[in-house]
Design a protein around this motif. Structure first.
Motif, PDB file in Angstrom:
ATOM      1  N   ALA A   1      46.948  32.087  32.891  1.00 30.03           N
ATOM      2  CA  ALA A   1      46.955  33.199  33.845  1.00 30.03           C
ATOM      3  C   ALA A   1      45.592  33.347  34.524  1.00 30.03           C
ATOM      4  CB  ALA A   1      47.314  34.502  33.124  1.00 30.03           C
ATOM      5  N   GLY A   2      44.590  32.657  33.971  1.00 29.91           N
ATOM      6  CA  GLY A   2      43.243  32.766  34.537  1.00 29.91           C
ATOM      7  C   GLY A   2      42.261  33.435  33.589  1.00 29.91           C
TER       8      GLY A   2
ATOM      9  N   VAL B   1      45.430  39.913  31.886  1.00 26.88           N
ATOM     10  CA  VAL B   1      45.502  39.026  33.044  1.00 26.88           C
ATOM     11  C   VAL B   1      46.815  38.275  32.997  1.00 26.88           C
ATOM     12  CG1 VAL B   1      44.371  37.121  34.251  1.00 26.88           C
ATOM     13  CG2 VAL B   1      42.994  38.762  32.970  1.00 26.88           C
ATOM     14  N   THR B   2      47.582  38.366  34.071  1.00 26.76           N
ATOM     15  CA  THR B   2      48.879  37.701  34.063  1.00 26.76           C
ATOM     16  C   THR B   2      49.140  37.010  35.409  1.00 26.76           C
ATOM     17  OG1 THR B   2      51.202  38.025  33.561  1.00 26.76           O
ATOM     18  CG2 THR B   2      50.124  39.816  34.712  1.00 26.76           C
ATOM     19  N   ALA B   3      50.240  36.262  35.483  1.00 24.81           N
ATOM     20  CA  ALA B   3      50.673  35.609  36.722  1.00 24.81           C
ATOM     21  C   ALA B   3      52.091  35.125  36.448  1.00 24.81           C
ATOM     22  CB  ALA B   3      49.768  34.425  37.077  1.00 24.81           C
ATOM     23  N   SER B   4      52.829  34.799  37.498  1.00 23.71           N
ATOM     24  CA  SER B   4      54.216  34.378  37.281  1.00 23.71           C
ATOM     25  C   SER B   4      54.232  33.068  36.486  1.00 23.71           C
ATOM     26  CB  SER B   4      54.908  34.161  38.622  1.00 23.71           C
ATOM     27  OG  SER B   4      54.396  32.987  39.221  1.00 23.71           O
ATOM     28  N   PRO B   5      55.318  32.818  35.731  1.00 23.37           N
ATOM     29  CA  PRO B   5      55.400  31.567  34.962  1.00 23.37           C
ATOM     30  C   PRO B   5      55.265  30.339  35.859  1.00 23.37           C
ATOM     31  CG  PRO B   5      57.172  33.072  34.323  1.00 23.37           C
ATOM     32  CD  PRO B   5      56.459  33.720  35.478  1.00 23.37           C
ATOM     33  N   GLU B   6      55.821  30.395  37.071  1.00 25.15           N
ATOM     34  CA  GLU B   6      55.765  29.223  37.966  1.00 25.15           C
ATOM     35  C   GLU B   6      54.326  28.919  38.386  1.00 25.15           C
ATOM     36  OE1 GLU B   6      57.858  31.788  38.293  1.00 25.15           O
ATOM     37  OE2 GLU B   6      59.741  30.772  37.776  1.00 25.15           O
ATOM     38  N   VAL B   7      53.597  29.965  38.743  1.00 22.07           N
ATOM     39  CA  VAL B   7      52.200  29.772  39.160  1.00 22.07           C
ATOM     40  C   VAL B   7      51.378  29.248  37.977  1.00 22.07           C
ATOM     41  CG1 VAL B   7      50.087  31.033  39.808  1.00 22.07           C
ATOM     42  CG2 VAL B   7      52.230  31.474  41.021  1.00 22.07           C
ATOM     43  N   ARG B   8      51.612  29.800  36.803  1.00 22.24           N
ATOM     44  CA  ARG B   8      50.844  29.368  35.629  1.00 22.24           C
ATOM     45  C   ARG B   8      51.169  27.928  35.254  1.00 22.24           C
ATOM     46  NH1 ARG B   8      52.130  32.073  31.219  1.00 22.24           N
ATOM     47  NH2 ARG B   8      53.824  33.341  32.012  1.00 22.24           N
ATOM     48  N   ALA B   9      52.463  27.589  35.353  1.00 17.96           N
ATOM     49  CA  ALA B   9      52.862  26.220  35.001  1.00 17.96           C
ATOM     50  C   ALA B   9      52.231  25.215  35.964  1.00 17.96           C
ATOM     51  CB  ALA B   9      54.385  26.101  35.024  1.00 17.96           C
ATOM     52  N   GLU B  10      52.179  25.572  37.242  1.00 17.18           N
ATOM     53  CA  GLU B  10      51.580  24.666  38.229  1.00 17.18           C
ATOM     54  C   GLU B  10      50.085  24.458  37.922  1.00 17.18           C
ATOM     55  OE1 GLU B  10      53.001  22.810  40.342  1.00 17.18           O
ATOM     56  OE2 GLU B  10      51.302  22.151  41.571  1.00 17.18           O
TER      57      GLU B  10
ATOM     58  N   ASP C   1      48.808  35.752  43.245  1.00 18.06           N
ATOM     59  CA  ASP C   1      48.449  35.527  44.644  1.00 18.06           C
ATOM     60  C   ASP C   1      46.966  35.726  44.902  1.00 18.06           C
ATOM     61  OD1 ASP C   1      51.163  35.103  45.343  1.00 18.06           O
ATOM     62  OD2 ASP C   1      51.476  37.268  45.234  1.00 18.06           O
ATOM     63  N   LEU C   2      46.165  35.633  43.869  1.00 20.73           N
ATOM     64  CA  LEU C   2      44.723  35.880  44.046  1.00 20.73           C
ATOM     65  C   LEU C   2      43.933  34.586  43.925  1.00 20.73           C
ATOM     66  CD1 LEU C   2      43.962  39.038  41.833  1.00 20.73           C
ATOM     67  CD2 LEU C   2      44.291  38.945  44.310  1.00 20.73           C
ATOM     68  N   SER C   3      42.892  34.462  44.729  1.00 24.82           N
ATOM     69  CA  SER C   3      41.964  33.344  44.533  1.00 24.82           C
ATOM     70  C   SER C   3      41.132  33.667  43.293  1.00 24.82           C
ATOM     71  CB  SER C   3      41.038  33.213  45.743  1.00 24.82           C
ATOM     72  OG  SER C   3      40.229  34.369  45.827  1.00 24.82           O
ATOM     73  N   ILE C   4      40.458  32.655  42.765  1.00 19.59           N
ATOM     74  CA  ILE C   4      39.588  32.889  41.603  1.00 19.59           C
ATOM     75  C   ILE C   4      38.544  33.945  41.948  1.00 19.59           C
ATOM     76  CG2 ILE C   4      37.776  31.807  40.189  1.00 19.59           C
ATOM     77  CD1 ILE C   4      39.456  29.233  40.341  1.00 19.59           C
ATOM     78  N   GLU C   5      38.018  33.842  43.177  1.00 17.02           N
ATOM     79  CA  GLU C   5      36.951  34.772  43.585  1.00 17.02           C
ATOM     80  C   GLU C   5      37.459  36.218  43.587  1.00 17.02           C
ATOM     81  OE1 GLU C   5      37.762  31.975  45.365  1.00 17.02           O
ATOM     82  OE2 GLU C   5      36.069  30.829  44.586  1.00 17.02           O
ATOM     83  N   SER C   6      38.669  36.438  44.140  1.00 18.53           N
ATOM     84  CA  SER C   6      39.162  37.824  44.191  1.00 18.53           C
ATOM     85  C   SER C   6      39.489  38.342  42.802  1.00 18.53           C
ATOM     86  CB  SER C   6      40.433  37.976  45.029  1.00 18.53           C
ATOM     87  OG  SER C   6      40.445  37.113  46.076  1.00 18.53           O
ATOM     88  N   ALA C   7      40.071  37.474  41.962  1.00 19.54           N
ATOM     89  CA  ALA C   7      40.411  37.909  40.603  1.00 19.54           C
ATOM     90  C   ALA C   7      39.128  38.309  39.872  1.00 19.54           C
ATOM     91  CB  ALA C   7      41.123  36.793  39.851  1.00 19.54           C
ATOM     92  N   LEU C   8      38.118  37.491  40.035  1.00 24.37           N
ATOM     93  CA  LEU C   8      36.843  37.758  39.376  1.00 24.37           C
ATOM     94  C   LEU C   8      36.207  39.049  39.904  1.00 24.37           C
ATOM     95  CD1 LEU C   8      34.770  36.791  37.378  1.00 24.37           C
ATOM     96  CD2 LEU C   8      33.787  35.352  39.170  1.00 24.37           C
TER      97      LEU C   8
END
Ligand code: DC
Length: 208
Positions: free
Chosen positions: A16-17, A127-136, A186-193
């Protein structure tokens, strides 16, 4: 809380990041970082080598976390399986709690940090994200290391591991009631951070 004790608990499902956010936050605030998944992965690796999981957890040394590649798909799956055993979890509690309350500040990422290991943490993020995004994301990571695993298999593994981690009775993965949720789909690493840093800054004692 002593002035120099400050714990940031970052929980959530695989890929999830959490790891990226935890490392970056630790570097930014000068805190120590513990990826608690490595503890379960190291026990998983020992189990694959033929040891009994509870004995492996009780004998675990911090050095083992640094040895070899613990981030393989096979070890991840075994880690999730040994993590359902209450005695395995119990053997790892003291090390994690001591780390969390060390002076100078600590970031711990895992599944149960805000709920079980350190419910008194000054900051809790889920911190979470959809299963599809995480799997990718996980697929790209594993293929970059030369693994020939398919996207479909990674998605199946992610779903299976989510279910096992969230449905076990000992310390299931779930957000603490007072955790701040951060969906990184839907967040870039920078925005999540940036969002994580904002939450932490608000919780930091004001310097006089
Ligand atoms: O974060 P990770 O993917 O490296 O974790 C591997 C497994 O370890 C995960 O599927 C469940 C278990 N785990 C746990 O039960 N509690 C933690 N605090 C961290 C990981």
């Amino acid at each position: 809380m002593s002035d120099s004790q400050f714990t940031i608990a970052i929980d959530g499902p695989a890929a999830a990041g959490k790891g990226t956010i935890s490392k970056a936050v630790a570097a930014r605030f000068g805190f120590a970082h513990l990826d608690t998944g490595l503890l379960y992965r190291a026990v998983g690796r020992r189990t694959l080598q033929g040891l009994e999981p509870i004995a492996a957890a009780q004998a675990l040394t911090p050095e083992e976390l640094e040895q070899g590649d613990l981030r393989t798909a096979e070890i991840a799956k075994t880690a999730s399986k040994v993590a359902v055993i209450p005695e395995v979890r119990a053997a790892l509690v003291d090390f994690q709690r001591a780390f969390a309350r060390r002076s100078g500040g600590a970031v711990l990422d895992g599944r149960d940090i805000g709920t079980v290991i350190c419910p008194e943490a000054e900051v809790k993020l889920f911190v979470t994200a959809s299963p599809e995004v995480r799997a990718e994301r996980r697929y790209l990571e594993l293929s970059a290391k030369g693994s020939d695993i398919t996207r479909e298999q990674v998605l199946l593994d992610v779903r299976e591991r989510d279910a096992r981690d969230a449905e076990r009775s000992a310390a299931p993965m779930k957000p603490a009631e007072d955790a701040v949720l951060l969906d990184t789909s839907d967040l870039s690493i920078e925005s999540a951070l940036a969002q994580a840093v904002e939450v932490i800054e608000k919780a930091r004692p004001a310097k006089s």
